[in-house]
Design an enzyme around this catalytic site. Structure first.
Site, PDB file in Angstrom:
ATOM      1  N   LYS A  80       0.866  -1.179   0.000  1.00 54.31           N
ATOM      2  CA  LYS A  80       0.000   0.000   0.000  1.00 54.31           C
ATOM      3  C   LYS A  80       0.900   1.225   0.000  1.00 54.31           C
ATOM      4  CE  LYS A  80      -4.573   0.775   0.619  1.00 54.31           C
ATOM      5  NZ  LYS A  80      -5.723  -0.052   0.313  1.00 54.31           N
ATOM      6  N   GLY A 180     -26.345   1.200   4.017  1.00 48.74           N
ATOM      7  CA  GLY A 180     -25.680   1.880   2.906  1.00 48.74           C
ATOM      8  C   GLY A 180     -26.364   1.489   1.604  1.00 48.74           C
ATOM      9  N   GLY A 182     -24.915   2.564  -1.474  1.00 46.95           N
ATOM     10  CA  GLY A 182     -23.924   3.090  -2.413  1.00 46.95           C
ATOM     11  C   GLY A 182     -23.633   2.129  -3.549  1.00 46.95           C
ATOM     12  N   VAL A 184     -21.654  -0.588  -4.042  1.00 50.39           N
ATOM     13  CA  VAL A 184     -21.720  -2.044  -3.865  1.00 50.39           C
ATOM     14  C   VAL A 184     -23.139  -2.466  -3.507  1.00 50.39           C
ATOM     15  CG1 VAL A 184     -20.856  -4.007  -2.552  1.00 50.39           C
ATOM     16  CG2 VAL A 184     -19.301  -2.148  -3.114  1.00 50.39           C
ATOM     17  N   ALA A 185     -23.751  -1.751  -2.561  1.00 49.89           N
ATOM     18  CA  ALA A 185     -25.076  -2.142  -2.066  1.00 49.89           C
ATOM     19  C   ALA A 185     -26.107  -2.170  -3.195  1.00 49.89           C
ATOM     20  CB  ALA A 185     -25.520  -1.184  -0.967  1.00 49.89           C
TER      21      ALA A 185
HETATM   22  P1  NAD Z   1     -20.088   4.161  -1.417  1.00 48.55           P
HETATM   23  O1  NAD Z   1     -19.462   5.381  -0.867  1.00 48.55           O
HETATM   24  O2  NAD Z   1     -20.554   4.161  -2.830  1.00 48.55           O
HETATM   25  O3  NAD Z   1     -21.355   3.753  -0.518  1.00 48.55           O
HETATM   26  C1  NAD Z   1     -21.405   3.893   0.857  1.00 48.55           C
HETATM   27  C2  NAD Z   1     -22.779   4.419   1.205  1.00 48.55           C
HETATM   28  O4  NAD Z   1     -22.924   4.416   2.617  1.00 48.55           O
HETATM   29  C3  NAD Z   1     -22.998   5.862   0.748  1.00 48.55           C
HETATM   30  O5  NAD Z   1     -24.154   5.940  -0.060  1.00 48.55           O
HETATM   31  C4  NAD Z   1     -23.166   6.640   2.050  1.00 48.55           C
HETATM   32  O6  NAD Z   1     -24.069   7.711   1.950  1.00 48.55           O
HETATM   33  C5  NAD Z   1     -23.670   5.566   2.976  1.00 48.55           C
HETATM   34  N1  NAD Z   1     -23.482   5.846   4.396  1.00 48.55           N
HETATM   35  C6  NAD Z   1     -22.461   6.506   5.000  1.00 48.55           C
HETATM   36  N2  NAD Z   1     -22.677   6.564   6.326  1.00 48.55           N
HETATM   37  C7  NAD Z   1     -23.834   5.913   6.565  1.00 48.55           C
HETATM   38  C8  NAD Z   1     -24.583   5.633   7.730  1.00 48.55           C
HETATM   39  N3  NAD Z   1     -24.185   6.044   8.942  1.00 48.55           N
HETATM   40  N4  NAD Z   1     -25.741   4.945   7.611  1.00 48.55           N
HETATM   41  C9  NAD Z   1     -26.171   4.556   6.399  1.00 48.55           C
HETATM   42  N5  NAD Z   1     -25.518   4.790   5.258  1.00 48.55           N
HETATM   43  C10 NAD Z   1     -24.358   5.469   5.336  1.00 48.55           C
HETATM   44  O7  NAD Z   1     -19.070   2.978  -1.131  1.00 48.55           O
HETATM   45  P2  NAD Z   1     -19.011   1.543  -1.802  1.00 48.55           P
HETATM   46  O8  NAD Z   1     -18.020   1.567  -2.891  1.00 48.55           O
HETATM   47  O9  NAD Z   1     -20.402   1.041  -2.049  1.00 48.55           O
HETATM   48  O10 NAD Z   1     -18.356   0.713  -0.606  1.00 48.55           O
HETATM   49  C11 NAD Z   1     -19.117   0.363   0.547  1.00 48.55           C
HETATM   50  C12 NAD Z   1     -18.197  -0.287   1.572  1.00 48.55           C
HETATM   51  O11 NAD Z   1     -17.583  -1.435   1.013  1.00 48.55           O
HETATM   52  C13 NAD Z   1     -17.036   0.614   2.039  1.00 48.55           C
HETATM   53  O12 NAD Z   1     -16.747   0.312   3.377  1.00 48.55           O
HETATM   54  C14 NAD Z   1     -15.874   0.170   1.162  1.00 48.55           C
HETATM   55  O13 NAD Z   1     -14.636   0.395   1.783  1.00 48.55           O
HETATM   56  C15 NAD Z   1     -16.158  -1.314   1.059  1.00 48.55           C
HETATM   57  N6  NAD Z   1     -15.595  -1.935  -0.141  1.00 48.55           N
HETATM   58  C16 NAD Z   1     -15.949  -1.499  -1.372  1.00 48.55           C
HETATM   59  C17 NAD Z   1     -15.417  -2.091  -2.508  1.00 48.55           C
HETATM   60  C18 NAD Z   1     -15.830  -1.649  -3.885  1.00 48.55           C
HETATM   61  O14 NAD Z   1     -15.589  -2.382  -4.846  1.00 48.55           O
HETATM   62  N7  NAD Z   1     -16.456  -0.498  -4.047  1.00 48.55           N
HETATM   63  C19 NAD Z   1     -14.521  -3.159  -2.382  1.00 48.55           C
HETATM   64  C20 NAD Z   1     -14.180  -3.621  -1.096  1.00 48.55           C
HETATM   65  C21 NAD Z   1     -14.730  -2.991   0.012  1.00 48.55           C
END
Ligand code: NAD
Length: 372
Positions: A80, A180, A182, A184-185
């Site tokens: 990293k 969440g 976002g 991934v969800a």
């Molecule tokens: P993202 O930022 O698109 O989505 C996260 C969502 O969580 C946002 O919409 C945000 O508004 C919401 N959020 C923040 N605080 C909140 C709360 N207190 N209550 C409810 N919702 C809340 O991120 P993502 O890319 O979807 O990633 C989600 C998680 O997965 C992160 O922890 C990230 O590190 C992890 N992750 C993502 C990937 C990837 O491919 N994107 C890979 C490995 C791990």
């Protein structure tokens, strides 16, 4: 500060300090372990309060990458990098190209990608100076947004965890609370919806939830109510540290399985609290390894179909972790660390033949044909 004393506890292999006054670059590249292959991990840009804090973050994050790559079955090590600076003010082409030349100087021992504070366009500047970079746009032959592949792996992982907890991996009619809405969800909810699960979803931003409600039959719950939903599964897909003293007593689920990084506020304490409450926890870095699988696929010519198929193997990886936890009466997060460490230890004796990324590409190809 004694630098070598900081490398010894976790046996880091190499730390490179990169400095260029003209462009304002101060960066640290940490390589934790290259037993399985070259170290892959993103470049974080952050306003660290001190050089020591930046070094500690690089050391901690690079070690995490070793475990994530090992558990995912990838022939990659853990690395990293951190750039000390404000990602809103301090970015420039010259900064990232200069940084790219430092990455090039490591001759493939470290392969970078985007992370917090950096994005695809920054990596495209890095790519002007080195081929040891992933996470570039699909237009340039890269893998683009990793979220669909991460979501596919999380979906497979949820099924594996439910199988372990209940004897069936069917999600039809199962209630799942998704924290969440976002990147991934959103993809995850589509998989869950297609299988007939009952989804409860929350986000702090209304428009994010609306997008999920428009494409699925999910029901909205307020952010503060997500922990108390009467659900079979809790899927954290927002923030880290949300499994803690305050939230564990509220949970009604049998299973925690979601995408967020660093879900347990304190690994030992909260991992054990979950065991005591009879809640089965899918270790975060194992279930969310689809993102890493996605960028790793970029190294030999990206095909999303192959990356998605590889993310399905997270089902079997989690089953292996649960089997170890059951057999050895240990929490699942310890079983996961053990499985990752055992894989590295078995290969450790042939470490000296791994010189760089050219070896890696051959070995990833080998894994892709054998490992499915
Ligand atoms: P993202 O930022 O698109 O989505 C996260 C969502 O969580 C946002 O919409 C945000 O508004 C919401 N959020 C923040 N605080 C909140 C709360 N207190 N209550 C409810 N919702 C809340 O991120 P993502 O890319 O979807 O990633 C989600 C998680 O997965 C992160 O922890 C990230 O590190 C992890 N992750 C993502 C990937 C990837 O491919 N994107 C890979 C490995 C791990």
């Amino acid at each position: 500060m004694n630098i070598f004393d900081q490398l010894l506890p976790d046996d880091h292999e190499q730390v490179t300090f990169c400095s260029d006054k003209t462009v304002g670059l101060r960066a640290i590249i940490a390589i934790h372990n290259t037993t399985l292959g070259p170290a892959l991990g993103g470049t974080r840009m952050w306003t660290y309060a001190s050089d020591d804090e930046a070094l500690r973050d690089a050391l901690r994050l690079s070690k995490g990458m070793t475990y994530k790559a090992a558990i995912a079955g990838l022939n990659l090590g853990g690395g990293k990098a951190v750039i000390i600076g404000d990602s809103k003010k301090d970015k420039s082409e010259s900064l990232f190209r200069t940084y790219g030349r430092f990455v090039e100087g490591l001759a493939g021992r470290y392969i970078t990608a985007e992370d917090v504070g950096t994005d695809v366009s920054d990596m495209e500047f890095v790519r002007m100076e080195t081929k040891y970079v992933t996470g570039i746009s699909q237009a340039l032959g890269g893998s683009g947004d990793p979220s669909p592949v991460t979501a596919r792996g999380v979906y497979a992982g949820i099924k594996a965890t439910m199988h372990e907890a209940t004897g069936s991996d069917s999600l039809k009619g199962k209630k799942i609370a998704v924290q969440g809405a976002g990147h991934v969800a959103r993809y995850l909810c589509e998989h869950l919806n297609n299988e007939g699960a009952k989804i409860f979803v929350t986000d702090i931003f209304e428009e994010k939830v609306k997008a999920v409600l428009a494409s699925t039959k999910a029901e909205y719950v307020k952010p503060e109510d997500i922990y108390t939903v009467d659900a079979d599964i809790f899927a954290p897909c927002a923030l880290g540290g949300i499994i803690n003293d305050e939230t564990i007593p509220k949970l009604k689920c049998k299973v925690i399985a979601g995408a967020a990084n660093n879900q347990l506020l304190d690994q030992d304490k909260h991992g054990k609290m979950l065991v005591d409450r009879g809640i089965l926890y899918a270790p975060d870095y194992a279930i969310n390894a689809g993102g890493l699988i996605n960028v790793a696929n970029e190294l030999e010519g990206y095909h999303q179909a192959r990356a998605l198929k590889q993310a399905d193997s997270i089902y079997d990886i989690l089953k292996q972790i649960f089997a170890i936890a059951r057999r050895e009466h240990i929490p699942t997060y310890i079983a996961s660390n053990k499985l990752a460490e055992d894989r590295i230890a078995k290969i450790g004796r042939i470490k000296q033949i791994y010189a760089g990324a050219s070896n890696f590409v051959g070995r990833l190809g080998e894994m892709n044909t054998k490992g499915k």
